[in-house]
Scaffold this motif. Sequence first.
Motif, mmCIF file in Angstrom:
data_model
loop_
_atom_site.group_PDB
_atom_site.id
_atom_site.type_symbol
_atom_site.label_atom_id
_atom_site.label_comp_id
_atom_site.label_asym_id
_atom_site.label_seq_id
_atom_site.Cartn_x
_atom_site.Cartn_y
_atom_site.Cartn_z
ATOM 1 N N SER A 136 11.353 -21.542 0.549
ATOM 2 C CA SER A 136 12.802 -21.328 0.588
ATOM 3 C C SER A 136 13.139 -19.902 0.162
ATOM 4 N N LEU A 137 14.241 -19.395 0.723
ATOM 5 C CA LEU A 137 14.731 -18.079 0.329
ATOM 6 C C LEU A 137 15.645 -18.222 -0.877
ATOM 7 N N ASN A 138 15.476 -17.322 -1.831
ATOM 8 C CA ASN A 138 16.285 -17.309 -3.042
ATOM 9 C C ASN A 138 16.803 -15.901 -3.277
ATOM 10 N N ARG A 139 18.082 -15.761 -3.595
ATOM 11 C CA ARG A 139 18.638 -14.450 -3.937
ATOM 12 C C ARG A 139 18.504 -14.277 -5.451
ATOM 13 N N ALA A 159 -2.440 -19.133 6.668
ATOM 14 C CA ALA A 159 -1.843 -18.680 7.927
ATOM 15 C C ALA A 159 -0.445 -19.268 8.114
ATOM 16 N N ALA A 160 -0.249 -20.514 7.714
ATOM 17 C CA ALA A 160 1.036 -21.188 7.914
ATOM 18 C C ALA A 160 2.163 -20.564 7.092
ATOM 19 N N SER A 161 1.854 -20.038 5.918
ATOM 20 C CA SER A 161 2.889 -19.485 5.035
ATOM 21 C C SER A 161 2.949 -17.960 5.062
ATOM 22 N N PHE A 162 1.968 -17.326 5.668
ATOM 23 C CA PHE A 162 1.835 -15.871 5.601
ATOM 24 C C PHE A 162 3.055 -15.140 6.155
ATOM 25 N N ASN A 163 3.448 -15.443 7.382
ATOM 26 C CA ASN A 163 4.539 -14.702 8.022
ATOM 27 C C ASN A 163 5.836 -14.785 7.237
ATOM 28 N N THR A 164 6.210 -15.973 6.804
ATOM 29 C CA THR A 164 7.447 -16.141 6.043
ATOM 30 C C THR A 164 7.382 -15.332 4.757
ATOM 31 N N TYR A 165 6.277 -15.437 4.042
ATOM 32 C CA TYR A 165 6.156 -14.762 2.743
ATOM 33 C C TYR A 165 6.207 -13.239 2.909
ATOM 34 N N ILE A 166 5.550 -12.727 3.920
ATOM 35 C CA ILE A 166 5.488 -11.279 4.127
ATOM 36 C C ILE A 166 6.798 -10.744 4.708
ATOM 37 N N GLN A 167 7.367 -11.436 5.675
ATOM 38 C CA GLN A 167 8.524 -10.914 6.394
ATOM 39 C C GLN A 167 9.855 -11.128 5.690
ATOM 40 N N GLY A 204 21.667 -9.027 -4.712
ATOM 41 C CA GLY A 204 20.332 -9.272 -5.222
ATOM 42 C C GLY A 204 19.332 -9.155 -4.095
ATOM 43 N N LEU A 205 18.087 -9.384 -4.414
ATOM 44 C CA LEU A 205 17.019 -9.331 -3.422
ATOM 45 C C LEU A 205 16.633 -10.733 -3.007
ATOM 46 N N MET A 206 16.306 -10.884 -1.721
ATOM 47 C CA MET A 206 15.827 -12.171 -1.236
ATOM 48 C C MET A 206 14.346 -12.279 -1.565
ATOM 49 N N VAL A 207 13.981 -13.395 -2.179
ATOM 50 C CA VAL A 207 12.600 -13.653 -2.568
ATOM 51 C C VAL A 207 12.224 -15.038 -2.059
ATOM 52 N N VAL A 208 11.052 -15.124 -1.437
ATOM 53 C CA VAL A 208 10.555 -16.390 -0.890
ATOM 54 C C VAL A 208 9.857 -17.180 -1.997
ATOM 55 N N MET A 245 -6.930 -4.262 0.254
ATOM 56 C CA MET A 245 -5.560 -4.556 -0.148
ATOM 57 C C MET A 245 -4.622 -3.913 0.864
ATOM 58 N N VAL A 246 -3.655 -4.697 1.310
ATOM 59 C CA VAL A 246 -2.660 -4.226 2.264
ATOM 60 C C VAL A 246 -1.288 -4.396 1.621
ATOM 61 N N LEU A 247 -0.515 -3.322 1.611
ATOM 62 C CA LEU A 247 0.837 -3.339 1.065
ATOM 63 C C LEU A 247 1.823 -3.520 2.217
ATOM 64 N N PHE A 248 2.671 -4.532 2.091
ATOM 65 C CA PHE A 248 3.700 -4.812 3.085
ATOM 66 C C PHE A 248 5.069 -4.552 2.471
ATOM 67 N N LYS A 249 5.938 -3.961 3.274
ATOM 68 C CA LYS A 249 7.334 -3.787 2.877
ATOM 69 C C LYS A 249 8.192 -4.376 3.992
ATOM 70 N N ILE A 250 8.909 -5.437 3.654
ATOM 71 C CA ILE A 250 9.774 -6.177 4.574
ATOM 72 C C ILE A 250 9.074 -6.447 5.907
#
Length: 144
Positions: free
Chosen positions: A13-16, A45-53, A3-7, A114-119
Amino acid sequence: MKGLMVVCPSCGSLNRVPQERLGDKAKCGKCHAEILPDHPVNLAAASFNTYIQKNELPVLVDFWAPWCGPCRSMAPQFEQAGRTLRGRVLFAKVNTEEEQSLGARFQIRSIPSMVLFKIGKEYARVSGAMGAADIQRWLAAQGV
């Protein structure tokens, strides 16, 4: 089970999530909040990196400000596109007035942008207000 990991947008938390369940209303294993909401997630700012990466689904971020007329007029269109593409793309918003460091970090010069992020990596960007169909077409042109 692949499955895919989704925040989780609520607790981080990470969820598959199995690919065949991406259209469902999957719940976080830790906090039980919906992890694939049908509305854009507000990022700080606190949640951005985790959510995007950490998300394995593409994330489209709308950089906006409350005083911006085009931003306000695009908001329901962005939300509509998010509902249509639920399970294929995650939609998020960053208020550049409240999160000036993120606006500066991504060199946001005009809003809405709008900025599109992939992994975790910026994949594409576009500036200016767009309708829901235009957002969907733009994403399709990016291979999403």
